[in-house]
Design a protein around this motif. Structure first.
Motif, PDB file in Angstrom:
ATOM      1  N   LEU A 183       7.057   2.608  -9.220  1.00 37.25           N
ATOM      2  CA  LEU A 183       6.032   2.121  -8.102  1.00 37.25           C
ATOM      3  C   LEU A 183       6.529   1.649  -7.288  1.00 37.25           C
ATOM      4  CD1 LEU A 183       3.368   1.863  -7.422  1.00 37.25           C
ATOM      5  CD2 LEU A 183       3.280  -1.138  -8.157  1.00 37.25           C
ATOM      6  N   THR A 184       7.071   2.226  -5.381  1.00 43.30           N
ATOM      7  CA  THR A 184       6.780   1.988  -4.093  1.00 43.30           C
ATOM      8  C   THR A 184       5.871   2.005  -3.345  1.00 43.30           C
ATOM      9  OG1 THR A 184       6.423   4.274  -3.491  1.00 43.30           O
ATOM     10  CG2 THR A 184       8.788   3.529  -4.225  1.00 43.30           C
ATOM     11  N   ALA A 185       5.788   0.354  -2.805  1.00 47.27           N
ATOM     12  CA  ALA A 185       4.763  -0.205  -1.092  1.00 47.27           C
ATOM     13  C   ALA A 185       5.815   0.105  -0.160  1.00 47.27           C
ATOM     14  CB  ALA A 185       5.086  -1.524  -2.083  1.00 47.27           C
ATOM     15  N   LEU A 206      -4.753  -3.229  -1.047  1.00 48.82           N
ATOM     16  CA  LEU A 206      -4.549  -1.510  -1.068  1.00 48.82           C
ATOM     17  C   LEU A 206      -5.486  -1.184   0.422  1.00 48.82           C
ATOM     18  CD1 LEU A 206      -3.423   0.526  -2.235  1.00 48.82           C
ATOM     19  CD2 LEU A 206      -4.921   1.564  -3.803  1.00 48.82           C
ATOM     20  N   LEU A 210       3.979  -4.298 -10.015  1.00 46.55           N
ATOM     21  CA  LEU A 210       2.806  -5.396 -10.208  1.00 46.55           C
ATOM     22  C   LEU A 210       2.467  -6.606 -11.166  1.00 46.55           C
ATOM     23  CD1 LEU A 210      -0.393  -5.367  -9.203  1.00 46.55           C
ATOM     24  CD2 LEU A 210      -0.585  -4.076 -10.891  1.00 46.55           C
ATOM     25  N   CYS A 224      -1.353  -8.896  -2.096  1.00 47.11           N
ATOM     26  CA  CYS A 224      -1.498  -7.761  -0.788  1.00 47.11           C
ATOM     27  C   CYS A 224      -3.145  -7.060  -1.436  1.00 47.11           C
ATOM     28  CB  CYS A 224      -0.822  -6.428  -1.601  1.00 47.11           C
ATOM     29  SG  CYS A 224       1.169  -6.823  -1.764  1.00 47.11           S
ATOM     30  N   ASP A 235      -0.064  -0.181   1.448  1.00 50.69           N
ATOM     31  CA  ASP A 235       0.453   1.354   1.061  1.00 50.69           C
ATOM     32  C   ASP A 235       0.904   1.811  -0.055  1.00 50.69           C
ATOM     33  OD1 ASP A 235      -1.276   2.957   2.021  1.00 50.69           O
ATOM     34  OD2 ASP A 235      -0.050   3.063   3.806  1.00 50.69           O
ATOM     35  N   LEU A 236       0.549   2.179  -1.485  1.00 47.33           N
ATOM     36  CA  LEU A 236       1.137   2.208  -2.691  1.00 47.33           C
ATOM     37  C   LEU A 236       0.996   3.612  -3.153  1.00 47.33           C
ATOM     38  CD1 LEU A 236      -0.694  -0.633  -4.841  1.00 47.33           C
ATOM     39  CD2 LEU A 236       2.258  -0.843  -3.534  1.00 47.33           C
ATOM     40  N   GLU A 237       1.921   4.262  -4.006  1.00 48.37           N
ATOM     41  CA  GLU A 237       2.521   5.464  -4.239  1.00 48.37           C
ATOM     42  C   GLU A 237       3.439   5.279  -5.454  1.00 48.37           C
ATOM     43  OE1 GLU A 237       3.587   8.434  -0.420  1.00 48.37           O
ATOM     44  OE2 GLU A 237       5.739   7.474  -1.916  1.00 48.37           O
ATOM     45  N   ALA A 242      -0.015   1.702 -11.920  1.00 50.82           N
ATOM     46  CA  ALA A 242       1.288   1.082 -11.606  1.00 50.82           C
ATOM     47  C   ALA A 242       2.351   0.761 -12.949  1.00 50.82           C
ATOM     48  CB  ALA A 242       0.617  -0.270 -11.441  1.00 50.82           C
ATOM     49  N   LEU A 266       2.356  -7.879  -5.606  1.00 53.80           N
ATOM     50  CA  LEU A 266       3.275  -7.358  -5.920  1.00 53.80           C
ATOM     51  C   LEU A 266       4.945  -8.137  -5.978  1.00 53.80           C
ATOM     52  CD1 LEU A 266       2.659  -4.396  -3.749  1.00 53.80           C
ATOM     53  CD2 LEU A 266       2.707  -4.403  -6.603  1.00 53.80           C
TER      54      LEU A 266
END
Length: 217
Positions: A159-161, A133, A13, A131, A178-180, A155, A24
């Motif tokens: 973080l993965t996108a 979300l 981020l 981006c 989508d973020l994880e 964040a 991002l």
């Protein structure tokens, strides 16, 4: 366009205004073909401007908003920058707001730290991605500060996108994402965590633009 990579990609981020307007950067590159190339290119740009001994690339006057140039950021490195606003500090007519397009953040920069961007550095795609979300909407008409604070907090993990549809937001291309986030052994969906904290409302259509999209605000 979104990176051509299978599955989610590592992300950082870079800056945050709201859950529908944040930037991002992707440490592994915008595509598998570009992995590692940006670091080499960026070092070349920095060395080019660090070693200039003539005034050929100095600016004759304060650049207008929308100008693409090279500027020295707070990290001491030269980067590509876009002038967002004219003079932005009272009493200092030579200070402008510069958005560093490959870093995804803004800084105030003096004219002495700005240079004309050599044409050899124009062709590389912007490395930061605007981006929004996926899967969430504001609780009211606008985003509350709690929503941005929650996204900022989440964040800080690994973080993965996963990028979905892109569309124009004014003159910019914005990506639905989508973020994880990895916390210890867990991998948590950022949107779900924000819903659980009560700072956003979940929307049913995952991977689609929200009905009440507020990009870029």
């Amino acid at each position: 366009s979104p990176p051509r990579r299978p599955g989610p990609v590592r992300a950082l981020l870079a800056s945050l205004h709201s859950p529908s307007h944040f930037y991002l950067t992707l440490p592994d590159g915008l595509s598998s073909a570009s992995s590692g190339r940006f670091e080499v290119w960026q070092e070349s740009l920095h060395q080019f401007y660090s070693s200039l001994h003539t005034r050929e690339h100095h600016l004759p006057s304060l650049p207008a908003p929308g100008s693409l140039l090279a500027a020295r950021a707070r990290d001491g490195q030269w980067h590509r920058g876009l002038i967002r606003t004219g003079p932005c500090v009272e009493g200092h007519e030579d200070v402008e707001q510069v958005f560093f397009i490959d870093l995804g953040r803004e800084e105030e920069e003096e004219m002495r730290d700005q240079r004309r961007l050599d044409t050899s550095f124009h062709s590389l795609a912007q490395q930061s991605l605007l981006c929004r979300l996926a899967g969430v909407e504001p609780l009211g008409d606008t985003w509350g500060g709690e929503a941005a604070a929650a996204l900022q907090d989440l964040a800080t993990g690994r973080l993965t996108a996963r990028l979905h549809k892109a569309r124009l937001a004014g003159v910019l291309e914005a990506h639905l994402v989508d973020l994880e986030v990895g916390r210890g052994e867990e991998v948590l969906p950022v949107a779900g965590e924000m819903v659980g904290r009560g700072v956003v409302r979940q929307v049913e259509a995952q991977g689609c633009w929200g009905i009440r999209d507020v990009l870029p605000g």
